[in-house]
Motif scaffolding. Structure first.
Motif, short mmCIF file in Angstrom:
data_model
loop_
_atom_site.label_atom_id
_atom_site.label_comp_id
_atom_site.label_asym_id
_atom_site.label_seq_id
_atom_site.Cartn_x
_atom_site.Cartn_y
_atom_site.Cartn_z
N GLU A 162 0.86 -1.17 0.00
CA GLU A 162 0.00 0.00 0.00
C GLU A 162 0.90 1.23 0.00
O GLU A 162 1.83 1.32 0.80
CB GLU A 162 -0.86 -0.03 1.26
N VAL A 163 0.63 2.15 -0.91
CA VAL A 163 1.45 3.35 -1.06
C VAL A 163 0.59 4.57 -0.79
O VAL A 163 -0.45 4.75 -1.43
CB VAL A 163 2.07 3.42 -2.48
N ARG A 164 1.04 5.39 0.15
CA ARG A 164 0.30 6.62 0.47
C ARG A 164 0.35 7.58 -0.71
O ARG A 164 1.40 7.80 -1.31
CB ARG A 164 0.89 7.28 1.71
N GLY A 165 -0.82 8.13 -1.06
CA GLY A 165 -0.91 9.14 -2.11
C GLY A 165 -0.53 8.66 -3.49
O GLY A 165 -0.17 9.46 -4.35
N LEU A 166 -0.64 7.37 -3.76
CA LEU A 166 -0.20 6.79 -5.03
C LEU A 166 -1.02 7.27 -6.22
O LEU A 166 -0.48 7.49 -7.30
CB LEU A 166 -0.27 5.25 -4.95
N LEU A 167 -2.31 7.42 -6.05
CA LEU A 167 -3.20 7.67 -7.19
C LEU A 167 -3.84 9.05 -7.10
O LEU A 167 -4.25 9.48 -6.01
CB LEU A 167 -4.28 6.59 -7.25
N VAL A 168 -3.94 9.71 -8.24
CA VAL A 168 -4.55 11.03 -8.31
C VAL A 168 -5.73 10.97 -9.27
O VAL A 168 -5.59 10.49 -10.40
CB VAL A 168 -3.54 12.10 -8.79
N ALA A 169 -6.87 11.44 -8.81
CA ALA A 169 -8.06 11.52 -9.67
C ALA A 169 -8.79 12.80 -9.33
O ALA A 169 -9.07 13.07 -8.15
CB ALA A 169 -8.97 10.31 -9.47
N ARG A 170 -9.07 13.58 -10.36
CA ARG A 170 -9.83 14.81 -10.21
C ARG A 170 -9.23 15.73 -9.14
O ARG A 170 -9.93 16.32 -8.33
CB ARG A 170 -11.30 14.48 -9.93
N GLY A 171 -7.90 15.81 -9.11
CA GLY A 171 -7.20 16.70 -8.19
C GLY A 171 -7.10 16.21 -6.76
O GLY A 171 -6.66 16.95 -5.88
N HIS A 172 -7.47 14.97 -6.50
CA HIS A 172 -7.43 14.40 -5.15
C HIS A 172 -6.51 13.18 -5.14
O HIS A 172 -6.58 12.35 -6.04
CB HIS A 172 -8.85 14.01 -4.73
N ARG A 173 -5.67 13.07 -4.13
CA ARG A 173 -4.78 11.92 -3.99
C ARG A 173 -5.41 10.87 -3.08
O ARG A 173 -5.98 11.19 -2.04
CB ARG A 173 -3.45 12.34 -3.36
N ASP A 174 -5.28 9.61 -3.50
CA ASP A 174 -5.75 8.47 -2.70
C ASP A 174 -4.59 7.52 -2.47
O ASP A 174 -3.70 7.37 -3.31
CB ASP A 174 -6.85 7.70 -3.45
N ASP A 175 -4.65 6.84 -1.33
CA ASP A 175 -3.70 5.76 -1.10
C ASP A 175 -4.04 4.63 -2.07
O ASP A 175 -5.20 4.44 -2.44
CB ASP A 175 -3.80 5.25 0.34
N GLY A 176 -3.01 3.90 -2.49
CA GLY A 176 -3.25 2.86 -3.48
C GLY A 176 -2.55 1.56 -3.17
O GLY A 176 -1.53 1.53 -2.48
N TRP A 177 -3.15 0.50 -3.66
CA TRP A 177 -2.49 -0.80 -3.67
C TRP A 177 -1.71 -0.90 -4.97
O TRP A 177 -2.13 -0.36 -6.00
CB TRP A 177 -3.52 -1.94 -3.65
#
Length: 187
Positions: A162-177
């Protein structure tokens, strides 16, 4: 000096691949537009992917243009997933450097929960390893997207973490697998 995007060799014509269970992979067609719009307007699709919100009709044509451009410039092998003769989703390999790719997929709500995407993803992965000579593929998903993770694990992906802030969508960062799959590991 600006870095340049990696050069990709031309891709073969989009294949027609039979995945079993009434699942077929093929080139996207203009007549898929209504089903693509329905799929991308779905709340789960909007929650877990980077599709525009709100999803509007003009976004469909932009998506179809991007798919065609990916085949033409060798950067993305994207296939429509068809179930029993009807559009059911999309699976693609986004080609990177050194014969690696990233897989992406999304399924129409009417086709979910029946193993459709697992069959489609396995089939496109096998094609990518065999026809494109890929040596590995990465998979990424927003933490909590258990449906995507289930497909990845059933195909043999090793979830690396799990990587913190891995994915960006619509200007928002999400943690990602994130996970990986080598050619020898496809199930």
């Amino acid at each position: 000096m600006e870095p340049t995007a990696p050069e990709h060799p031309p891709l073969p014509e989009p294949p027609v691949l039979h995945a079993g269970g009434g699942v077929l992979l093929r080139r996207h067609r203009p007549e898929d537009a209504d089903a693509i719009f329905e799929q991308c307007s779905d709340t789960d699709m909007q929650r877990w992917t980077s599709v525009p919100v709100p999803y509007e009709r003009h976004h469909v044509q932009g998506f179809l243009d991007k798919v065609d451009a990916g085949w033409a410039d060798g950067s993305m092998a994207s296939c429509a997933v068809e179930l029993d003769g009807r559009f059911a989703g999309t699976v693609d390999l986004r080609l990177g450097e050194a014969r690696w790719a990233e897989i992406g997929f999304g399924l129409h709500p009417a086709a979910r929960g029946r193993g459709v995407m697992t069959r489609a993803a396995r089939t496109l992965l096998a094609w990518g390893f065999d026809e494109l000579g890929l040596v590995g593929v990465h998979w990424r998903a927003v933490v909590g997207n258990h449906a995507s993770r289930s497909v990845a694990e059933k195909c043999g992906f090793r979830v690396e973490g799990e990587v913190r802030g891995l994915l960006v969508a619509r200007g928002h960062r999400d943690d990602g697998w994130i996970g990986s799959l080598l050619a020898s590991e496809l199930r």
